[in-house]
Enzyme design. Structure first.
Site, PDB file in Angstrom:
ATOM      1  N   SER A 109       0.838  -1.202   0.000  1.00 30.87           N
ATOM      2  CA  SER A 109       0.000   0.000   0.000  1.00 30.87           C
ATOM      3  C   SER A 109       0.871   1.249   0.000  1.00 30.87           C
ATOM      4  CB  SER A 109      -0.842  -0.028   1.282  1.00 30.87           C
ATOM      5  OG  SER A 109      -1.407   1.225   1.522  1.00 30.87           O
ATOM      6  N   TYR A 159      -1.912  -1.147  10.847  1.00 31.52           N
ATOM      7  CA  TYR A 159      -2.182  -1.731   9.525  1.00 31.52           C
ATOM      8  C   TYR A 159      -1.001  -1.479   8.590  1.00 31.52           C
ATOM      9  CZ  TYR A 159      -3.688  -1.759   4.677  1.00 31.52           C
ATOM     10  OH  TYR A 159      -3.734  -1.955   3.318  1.00 31.52           O
ATOM     11  N   LYS A 165       2.020  -3.995   6.657  1.00 31.90           N
ATOM     12  CA  LYS A 165       2.420  -4.001   5.234  1.00 31.90           C
ATOM     13  C   LYS A 165       3.931  -3.834   5.111  1.00 31.90           C
ATOM     14  CE  LYS A 165      -1.527  -4.641   3.372  1.00 31.90           C
ATOM     15  NZ  LYS A 165      -1.789  -5.949   2.767  1.00 31.90           N
TER      16      LYS A 165
HETATM   17  P1  NAD Z   1     -10.926  -6.906   1.170  1.00 25.63           P
HETATM   18  O1  NAD Z   1     -11.126  -6.871   2.640  1.00 25.63           O
HETATM   19  O2  NAD Z   1     -12.105  -6.648   0.298  1.00 25.63           O
HETATM   20  O3  NAD Z   1     -10.289  -8.316   0.741  1.00 25.63           O
HETATM   21  C1  NAD Z   1      -9.414  -9.037   1.581  1.00 25.63           C
HETATM   22  C2  NAD Z   1      -9.925 -10.476   1.631  1.00 25.63           C
HETATM   23  O4  NAD Z   1      -9.068 -11.245   2.480  1.00 25.63           O
HETATM   24  C3  NAD Z   1     -11.338 -10.586   2.209  1.00 25.63           C
HETATM   25  O5  NAD Z   1     -12.156 -11.321   1.314  1.00 25.63           O
HETATM   26  C4  NAD Z   1     -11.133 -11.333   3.529  1.00 25.63           C
HETATM   27  O6  NAD Z   1     -12.230 -12.151   3.832  1.00 25.63           O
HETATM   28  C5  NAD Z   1      -9.857 -12.108   3.269  1.00 25.63           C
HETATM   29  N1  NAD Z   1      -9.049 -12.446   4.455  1.00 25.63           N
HETATM   30  C6  NAD Z   1      -8.617 -11.605   5.432  1.00 25.63           C
HETATM   31  N2  NAD Z   1      -7.903 -12.297   6.342  1.00 25.63           N
HETATM   32  C7  NAD Z   1      -7.880 -13.595   5.934  1.00 25.63           C
HETATM   33  C8  NAD Z   1      -7.309 -14.787   6.453  1.00 25.63           C
HETATM   34  N3  NAD Z   1      -6.626 -14.813   7.615  1.00 25.63           N
HETATM   35  N4  NAD Z   1      -7.486 -15.954   5.771  1.00 25.63           N
HETATM   36  C9  NAD Z   1      -8.179 -15.954   4.603  1.00 25.63           C
HETATM   37  N5  NAD Z   1      -8.752 -14.863   4.073  1.00 25.63           N
HETATM   38  C10 NAD Z   1      -8.604 -13.691   4.740  1.00 25.63           C
HETATM   39  O7  NAD Z   1      -9.745  -5.885   0.825  1.00 25.63           O
HETATM   40  P2  NAD Z   1      -9.265  -5.311  -0.574  1.00 25.63           P
HETATM   41  O8  NAD Z   1      -9.613  -3.875  -0.635  1.00 25.63           O
HETATM   42  O9  NAD Z   1      -9.663  -6.228  -1.667  1.00 25.63           O
HETATM   43  O10 NAD Z   1      -7.693  -5.377  -0.332  1.00 25.63           O
HETATM   44  C11 NAD Z   1      -6.911  -6.491  -0.751  1.00 25.63           C
HETATM   45  C12 NAD Z   1      -5.489  -6.302  -0.255  1.00 25.63           C
HETATM   46  O11 NAD Z   1      -4.986  -5.059  -0.749  1.00 25.63           O
HETATM   47  C13 NAD Z   1      -5.364  -6.223   1.266  1.00 25.63           C
HETATM   48  O12 NAD Z   1      -4.180  -6.874   1.649  1.00 25.63           O
HETATM   49  C14 NAD Z   1      -5.265  -4.737   1.534  1.00 25.63           C
HETATM   50  O13 NAD Z   1      -4.563  -4.455   2.721  1.00 25.63           O
HETATM   51  C15 NAD Z   1      -4.502  -4.262   0.311  1.00 25.63           C
HETATM   52  N6  NAD Z   1      -4.735  -2.827  -0.005  1.00 25.63           N
HETATM   53  C16 NAD Z   1      -6.012  -2.375  -0.164  1.00 25.63           C
HETATM   54  C17 NAD Z   1      -6.223  -1.010  -0.433  1.00 25.63           C
HETATM   55  C18 NAD Z   1      -7.623  -0.458  -0.573  1.00 25.63           C
HETATM   56  O14 NAD Z   1      -7.782   0.772  -0.487  1.00 25.63           O
HETATM   57  N7  NAD Z   1      -8.651  -1.278  -0.813  1.00 25.63           N
HETATM   58  C19 NAD Z   1      -5.138  -0.132  -0.555  1.00 25.63           C
HETATM   59  C20 NAD Z   1      -3.851  -0.645  -0.410  1.00 25.63           C
HETATM   60  C21 NAD Z   1      -3.661  -2.015  -0.136  1.00 25.63           C
HETATM   61  N1  UFG Z   2     -12.060  11.680   3.484  1.00 27.19           N
HETATM   62  C1  UFG Z   2     -13.051  12.580   3.848  1.00 27.19           C
HETATM   63  N2  UFG Z   2     -14.187  12.082   4.396  1.00 27.19           N
HETATM   64  C2  UFG Z   2     -14.403  10.743   4.583  1.00 27.19           C
HETATM   65  C3  UFG Z   2     -13.377   9.843   4.193  1.00 27.19           C
HETATM   66  C4  UFG Z   2     -12.223  10.346   3.666  1.00 27.19           C
HETATM   67  O1  UFG Z   2     -12.902  13.789   3.704  1.00 27.19           O
HETATM   68  O2  UFG Z   2     -15.457  10.364   5.102  1.00 27.19           O
HETATM   69  C5  UFG Z   2     -10.836  12.212   2.845  1.00 27.19           C
HETATM   70  C6  UFG Z   2      -9.553  11.894   3.613  1.00 27.19           C
HETATM   71  O3  UFG Z   2      -9.294  12.902   4.550  1.00 27.19           O
HETATM   72  C7  UFG Z   2      -8.525  11.835   2.468  1.00 27.19           C
HETATM   73  C8  UFG Z   2      -9.350  11.327   1.281  1.00 27.19           C
HETATM   74  O4  UFG Z   2     -10.706  11.571   1.604  1.00 27.19           O
HETATM   75  O5  UFG Z   2      -8.093  13.140   2.158  1.00 27.19           O
HETATM   76  C9  UFG Z   2      -9.165   9.836   1.023  1.00 27.19           C
HETATM   77  O6  UFG Z   2      -9.417   9.118   2.229  1.00 27.19           O
HETATM   78  P1  UFG Z   2      -9.588   7.523   2.241  1.00 27.19           P
HETATM   79  O7  UFG Z   2      -9.907   7.127   3.648  1.00 27.19           O
HETATM   80  O8  UFG Z   2     -10.542   7.099   1.178  1.00 27.19           O
HETATM   81  O9  UFG Z   2      -8.150   7.002   1.772  1.00 27.19           O
HETATM   82  P2  UFG Z   2      -6.723   7.192   2.431  1.00 27.19           P
HETATM   83  O10 UFG Z   2      -5.852   7.801   1.391  1.00 27.19           O
HETATM   84  O11 UFG Z   2      -6.811   7.852   3.740  1.00 27.19           O
HETATM   85  O12 UFG Z   2      -6.268   5.691   2.712  1.00 27.19           O
HETATM   86  C10 UFG Z   2      -6.527   4.626   1.779  1.00 27.19           C
HETATM   87  C11 UFG Z   2      -6.646   3.322   2.559  1.00 27.19           C
HETATM   88  C12 UFG Z   2      -5.333   2.983   3.187  1.00 27.19           C
HETATM   89  C13 UFG Z   2      -4.278   2.947   2.140  1.00 27.19           C
HETATM   90  C14 UFG Z   2      -4.213   4.262   1.384  1.00 27.19           C
HETATM   91  C15 UFG Z   2      -3.206   4.222   0.270  1.00 27.19           C
HETATM   92  O13 UFG Z   2      -7.645   3.422   3.555  1.00 27.19           O
HETATM   93  O14 UFG Z   2      -5.406   1.719   3.787  1.00 27.19           O
HETATM   94  O15 UFG Z   2      -5.492   4.558   0.842  1.00 27.19           O
HETATM   95  O16 UFG Z   2      -3.437   3.122  -0.529  1.00 27.19           O
HETATM   96  F1  UFG Z   2      -3.084   2.718   2.717  1.00 27.19           F
END
Ligand code: NAD
Ligand code: UFG
Length: 330
Positions: free
Chosen positions: A124, A148, A152
């Site tokens: 991330s 979190y 990572k």
């Molecule tokens: P998500 O929660 O939709 O998907 C993660 C999946 O992993 C879920 O289906 C959950 O049930 C499964 N899971 C969690 N722990 C588990 C375990 N111990 N055993 C088996 N399954 C398990 O999340 P996502 O948004 O699809 O994110 C996927 C990956 O990308 C994650 O590792 C997350 O940290 C990373 N990531 C997501 C974002 C974002 O903004 N969505 C940004 C950066 C990184």
């Molecule tokens: N924001 C608002 N109101 C809300 C939610 C968010 O104003 O209700 C603003 C935040 O302050 C930020 C922007 O919208 O400026 C984006 O916020 P998000 O929570 O959607 O995303 P972040 O960039 O804070 O974080 C996300 C994931 C993290 C990940 C990161 C980079 O939550 O886990 O993107 O991938 F690490």
């Protein structure tokens, strides 16, 4: 070519499974459904008209996971499984360290034992902490501000040490920026339980009147309009990045940013959403959210150059598809 996709029923994983099936890969999904639903499986089958094998397994239970390595002839792994809510990780750090680290160590140990060396890992942009300048390049200093993010970064370090000790491993670390949007079919997308933490899931709840008003966290940042700037990327562009990572001829340990390279402020996103979807989003400016930074956007040059990464969806597509998914699923 058989790919084990951990967390394959989640938001990014499910879109990636669709891409993999469309590209002719065989897919085995392992997910414990802690943050996803089993009906995603039938939706994947509906979109692709292809079969996919699913095991409901917790990766933290190594002997359960071992059965999959015994039974399936896995060629490579895409590791999405993990818990991802920043706020929850501050409240329950041990749960995050246990789930995200134990699961990954179990997976890597089994990969080594069964001679499976190719892995793509979901990292991330959070590992960049507060970046020294913009855009963010892969070689920027790393730091984290919450458990979190620390999981990572710890996993990135584990992968780096593992590669040093055994360079048969072929490891790709993908640092995602802000994935939003949904599959065009309206069948796959993101609909978190409870009150969403992230911006787009919150906006769609306001659009569908599930929540009354969007709180915009601060308008005194050093940005175009004072609200936070992020690099939003369509989940389908992000998911295809995983196919490109699997096809990459370059071996070893590689790290890529997956973003569009464009920054968008909160209010710019709200305005685009209103305009393309013809809906009003009530919002109010509130105080800053602790831990947030002014701006965060990627340089994606390395992914473009080495992977052929080519994000094609616009911010309008992201807004249209996010709303379309929620309307279809409510
Ligand atoms: P998500 O929660 O939709 O998907 C993660 C999946 O992993 C879920 O289906 C959950 O049930 C499964 N899971 C969690 N722990 C588990 C375990 N111990 N055993 C088996 N399954 C398990 O999340 P996502 O948004 O699809 O994110 C996927 C990956 O990308 C994650 O590792 C997350 O940290 C990373 N990531 C997501 C974002 C974002 O903004 N969505 C940004 C950066 C990184
Ligand atoms: N924001 C608002 N109101 C809300 C939610 C968010 O104003 O209700 C603003 C935040 O302050 C930020 C922007 O919208 O400026 C984006 O916020 P998000 O929570 O959607 O995303 P972040 O960039 O804070 O974080 C996300 C994931 C993290 C990940 C990161 C980079 O939550 O886990 O993107 O991938 F690490």
């Amino acid at each position: 070519m058989k790919v084990l996709v951990t967390g394959g029923l989640g938001f990014i994983g499910s879109h990636t499974v669709v891409d993999l099936l469309n590209e002719g890969y065989e897919v085995v999904i392992v997910d414990n459904l802690v943050n996803s639903k089993e009906d995603v499986l039938s939706k994947i089958k509906k979109i692709t008209n292809k079969d996919v094998t699913f095991y409901k397994i917790d990766l933290c239970l190594k002997e359960d996971l071992r059965k999959i390595f015994e039974k399936e002839k896995i060629d490579s792994v895409i590791h999405f499984a993990g818990l991802k809510a920043v706020g929850e990780s501050v409240e329950k750090p041990l749960m995050y360290y246990e789930n995200n680290l134990i699961s990954t160590i179990n997976l890597l140990e089994l990969m080594q034992e069964y001679g499976v060396y190719k892995i793509v890992f979901s990292s991330s942009a959070t590992v960049y902490g507060n970046p020294k300048s913009l855009p963010i390049y892969e070689d920027f200093p790393l730091s984290t501000t919450n458990p979190y993010g620390t999981t990572k970064l710890m996993i990135e370090n584990i992968l780096t040490d593992l590669y040093k000790s055994d360079n048969k491993f072929d490891i790709t670390i993908l640092r995602y920026f802000n994935p939003i949007g949904a599959h065009k079919s309206g069948l796959l997308g993101e609909d978190p339980n409870g009150i969403p933490n992230n911006l787009m899931p919150y906006i769609v709840r306001v659009a569908t009147s599930k929540l009354p008003v969007l709180n915009v966290f601060g308008n005194d940042y050093n940005t175009v309009d004072g609200t936070g700037v992020r690099d939003y990327i369509h989940v389908c562009d992000l998911s295809y990045g995983h196919v490109l990572a699997l096809k990459n001829k370059k071996t070893g340990l590689k790290i890529y940013n997956l973003g569009t390279g464009k920054g968008t402020s909160v209010l710019e996103l709200v305005k685009r959403f209103e305009s393309v979807n013809h809906v009003k989003i009530n919002y109010q400016i509130t105080k800053r959210r602790e831990g947030d930074i002014d701006s965060c956007y990627a340089s994606n040059e390395k992914a473009v150059r080495e992977l052929g990464f080519n994000p094609k969806y616009t911010l309008d597509d992201m807004c249209l598809d996010s709303y379309n998914f929620i309307k279809n699923n409510n």
